[in-house]
Write a protein that holds these residues in place. Sequence first.
Motif, PDB file in Angstrom:
ATOM      1  N   ASN A   1       0.821  -1.211   0.000  1.00  0.00           N
ATOM      2  CA  ASN A   1       0.000   0.000   0.000  1.00  0.00           C
ATOM      3  C   ASN A   1       0.857   1.264   0.000  1.00  0.00           C
ATOM      4  N   ALA A   2       0.259   2.366  -0.463  1.00  0.00           N
ATOM      5  CA  ALA A   2       0.934   3.667  -0.415  1.00  0.00           C
ATOM      6  C   ALA A   2       1.157   4.035   1.050  1.00  0.00           C
ATOM      7  N   PRO A   3       2.237   4.777   1.338  1.00  0.00           N
ATOM      8  CA  PRO A   3       2.513   5.121   2.740  1.00  0.00           C
ATOM      9  C   PRO A   3       1.433   6.050   3.292  1.00  0.00           C
TER      10      PRO A   3
ATOM     11  N   LEU B   1       5.991  -3.325 -12.620  1.00  0.00           N
ATOM     12  CA  LEU B   1       6.310  -2.217 -13.524  1.00  0.00           C
ATOM     13  C   LEU B   1       5.737  -2.480 -14.924  1.00  0.00           C
ATOM     14  N   THR B   2       5.904  -3.713 -15.395  1.00  0.00           N
ATOM     15  CA  THR B   2       5.413  -4.071 -16.728  1.00  0.00           C
ATOM     16  C   THR B   2       3.899  -3.897 -16.810  1.00  0.00           C
ATOM     17  N   ASN B   3       3.194  -4.366 -15.773  1.00  0.00           N
ATOM     18  CA  ASN B   3       1.739  -4.220 -15.747  1.00  0.00           C
ATOM     19  C   ASN B   3       1.326  -2.757 -15.724  1.00  0.00           C
ATOM     20  N   LEU B   4       2.026  -1.980 -14.934  1.00  0.00           N
ATOM     21  CA  LEU B   4       1.700  -0.556 -14.798  1.00  0.00           C
ATOM     22  C   LEU B   4       1.835   0.162 -16.135  1.00  0.00           C
ATOM     23  N   LEU B   5       2.883  -0.193 -16.867  1.00  0.00           N
ATOM     24  CA  LEU B   5       3.135   0.473 -18.154  1.00  0.00           C
ATOM     25  C   LEU B   5       2.330  -0.144 -19.295  1.00  0.00           C
TER      26      LEU B   5
ATOM     27  N   GLU C   1       6.530   4.495  -2.043  1.00  0.00           N
ATOM     28  CA  GLU C   1       7.193   4.613  -0.750  1.00  0.00           C
ATOM     29  C   GLU C   1       8.070   5.881  -0.686  1.00  0.00           C
ATOM     30  N   LEU C   2       8.527   6.350  -1.854  1.00  0.00           N
ATOM     31  CA  LEU C   2       9.432   7.495  -1.886  1.00  0.00           C
ATOM     32  C   LEU C   2       8.755   8.784  -1.410  1.00  0.00           C
ATOM     33  N   LEU C   3       7.427   8.748  -1.317  1.00  0.00           N
ATOM     34  CA  LEU C   3       6.704   9.919  -0.788  1.00  0.00           C
ATOM     35  C   LEU C   3       7.019  10.160   0.684  1.00  0.00           C
ATOM     36  N   GLU C   4       7.615   9.163   1.310  1.00  0.00           N
ATOM     37  CA  GLU C   4       7.929   9.292   2.738  1.00  0.00           C
ATOM     38  C   GLU C   4       9.070  10.262   3.013  1.00  0.00           C
ATOM     39  N   SER C   5       9.817  10.668   1.977  1.00  0.00           N
ATOM     40  CA  SER C   5      10.894  11.625   2.194  1.00  0.00           C
ATOM     41  C   SER C   5      10.956  12.615   1.039  1.00  0.00           C
TER      42      SER C   5
ATOM     43  N   THR D   1       6.221  11.004 -13.390  1.00  0.00           N
ATOM     44  CA  THR D   1       4.991  10.686 -14.118  1.00  0.00           C
ATOM     45  C   THR D   1       3.945  10.125 -13.162  1.00  0.00           C
ATOM     46  N   GLN D   2       4.414   9.240 -12.285  1.00  0.00           N
ATOM     47  CA  GLN D   2       3.462   8.556 -11.409  1.00  0.00           C
ATOM     48  C   GLN D   2       4.183   7.949 -10.209  1.00  0.00           C
ATOM     49  N   PHE D   3       3.550   8.059  -9.046  1.00  0.00           N
ATOM     50  CA  PHE D   3       4.009   7.301  -7.887  1.00  0.00           C
ATOM     51  C   PHE D   3       3.158   6.041  -7.817  1.00  0.00           C
ATOM     52  N   ALA D   4       3.799   4.882  -7.711  1.00  0.00           N
ATOM     53  CA  ALA D   4       3.028   3.635  -7.736  1.00  0.00           C
ATOM     54  C   ALA D   4       3.800   2.524  -7.030  1.00  0.00           C
ATOM     55  N   ASP D   5       3.120   1.411  -6.844  1.00  0.00           N
ATOM     56  CA  ASP D   5       3.727   0.243  -6.192  1.00  0.00           C
ATOM     57  C   ASP D   5       4.535  -0.537  -7.229  1.00  0.00           C
ATOM     58  N   ILE D   6       5.857  -0.422  -7.168  1.00  0.00           N
ATOM     59  CA  ILE D   6       6.682  -1.129  -8.162  1.00  0.00           C
ATOM     60  C   ILE D   6       7.810  -1.940  -7.530  1.00  0.00           C
ATOM     61  N   ARG D   7       7.744  -2.147  -6.204  1.00  0.00           N
ATOM     62  CA  ARG D   7       8.861  -2.889  -5.599  1.00  0.00           C
ATOM     63  C   ARG D   7       8.416  -4.238  -5.052  1.00  0.00           C
TER      64      ARG D   7
END
Length: 577
Positions: free
Chosen positions: A242-244, A308-312, A352-356, A382-388
């Motif tokens: 989930n997003a932070p 990532l592949t699905n997102l794109l 997750e990078l939105l945390e900093s 472009t987009q913040f998303a779950d890619i990890r």
Amino acid sequence: MRWSSSYIPTLKEAPSEAEVISHKLLLRAGMIRKLTSGVYSWLPFGLRALNKAANIVRKEMNAAGAQEILMPSVQPADLWEESGRWQKYGKELLRFKDRHDRDYCLGPTHEEVITDLLRNEVNSYRQLPINLYQIQTKFRDEIRPRFGLMRGREFLMKDGYSFDRNDEGADKSYWAMHKAYSNVFTNMALNFRPVEADSGSIGGNFSHEFMVLAETGEDTIAACTNWPQCTFAANVERCAINAPTHKDNSECPAMELVETPNKHTIEEVAEFLNVAPQKILKTLLFVADGKPVAALLRGDRELNLIKLTNLLHADEIEFATPEQVMQYTNAPVGFAGPHSLIGVETIIADHELLESNDWIAGANKNDMHVRHLSLHRDCKITQFADIRNAQEGDICPRCGNALEFKKGIEVGHVFKLGTKYSEAMHAVYVDENGKENTIIMGCYGIGVSRVVAACIEQNNDENGILFPPPLAPYEVIIINLDPKNQAVNEKCEELYTYCQEKNIDVLYDDREERPGVKFKDADLIGIPLQIIIGGKSLDKGVIEYKIRKLSEKKQIDAENSKSEFDKIYQEMLNAWK
Ligand code: ATP
Ligand code: MG
């Protein structure tokens, strides 16, 4: 069954080809023997376990409204041409010709055959839904058959197929099978999890794998620790994050260049600048369907390429070559950052990078990094998303409790097929309004022979197998320590007959063998309840018993042996609850 007249060829040592514990124990307990690579014969003791597994499956399938059929294992190529899989299936499909030079294959699965069967039978909506299954031998020419029954070339599978008028019906069929599968593995007393097996990116989850948990499993799953209140479990590669909840909106100081001579990797940069890897941005460059893409992650995380592949919605995605990296960053590999990329319009940042809002990143200059990079101020994300990938320490995306990582063995798979086969093979029905519709299908598999291996993989100790009662070839073994002693023989016979009267599967070890041999064999073959009858203890008025799972020997009164037996039989069942 009397051991003296049965065939249970136990072995002291496992043949050296056996790598995993279940394979070793299946051979040592005289359950299976190898014919050729990935192909095994079932001996009497093994076949009893296999049949028990098959019957538990059968019972639940029937209870869920599915009906048993039996289809041929030889399948004509034309059907596979129609579905398009004759070309696509590859070398796992064992193909051959008959005397008329016609092409055939040995069935690795039966979607084509069942769709053909149904399209010839069904024409009206009144005939639907239908759910049919079979328990049958499959052949897949696996590239590396291994681990005995776990990945054989020939194996026993329950495969079932549902046929519905519409999506709503198909979903209902799907969840009924999902429930039936949970019942199956619960009734086998196996520790399992249904695991979400699709990416979740295209609507609901319509594929679950059922995993038996065992340290030796090939799959890693992220499962919620709050089981069974929360049933979330997913293959690690598929586990959503989930997003932070906390986002850093603070000001970031002005960006500045720092020299990082020859420091290419996150670890090298972290050490050199004396910061933790999670303070550094990892910038990965790809080419997706011909266009450059940057993916950003925290330095200590791993990218999940499927996400990532699905997102794109990309058909093809590849890492950028060193030349392309030079083209996009003006620097060699190791110094990429998201702020001044050349011609890279798509920049996907892990959410997750939105945390900093204050990062260290590559400077897109040789031997240089930047400090105080703000993703909001300095980059065009472009987009913040779950890619990890999920990692230990992540939390359950459904309930927020901790996730734990476990190893699992896939024993079943339920899958909503939709119209993939019915469309290709024109399986249709006419609805209430006289209109033709394509049938919606689901398919449901259980690796029945793999279940037996997985059960042993989950339940064993240094002395052998610990069969859970529902899958045990026999539930009780009566061990006669003094076959020459009249009183002992009589007691053994009395309890042997008593078990048979009560319909309890019992093996009577009446062999002329030393007690040591009998104890070792009994532990090896793993029958859940051992009744041990010897002259010395009988003289003292007692009979010994051992619940294989609990190990320690205990005693019952020989006088009231039948009622005492009832109690310890229950005690054994309770040990598995
Ligand atoms: P895997 O990923 O392990 O190869 P699969 O995705 O090919 O499995 P399915 O086609 O869904 O498997 O088959 C249904 C079930 O049959 C699987 O869940 C598994 O339990 C069993 N199975 C598949 N291949 C084998 C095999 N080579 N040997 C034994 N059992 C198998
Ligand atoms: Mg496979």
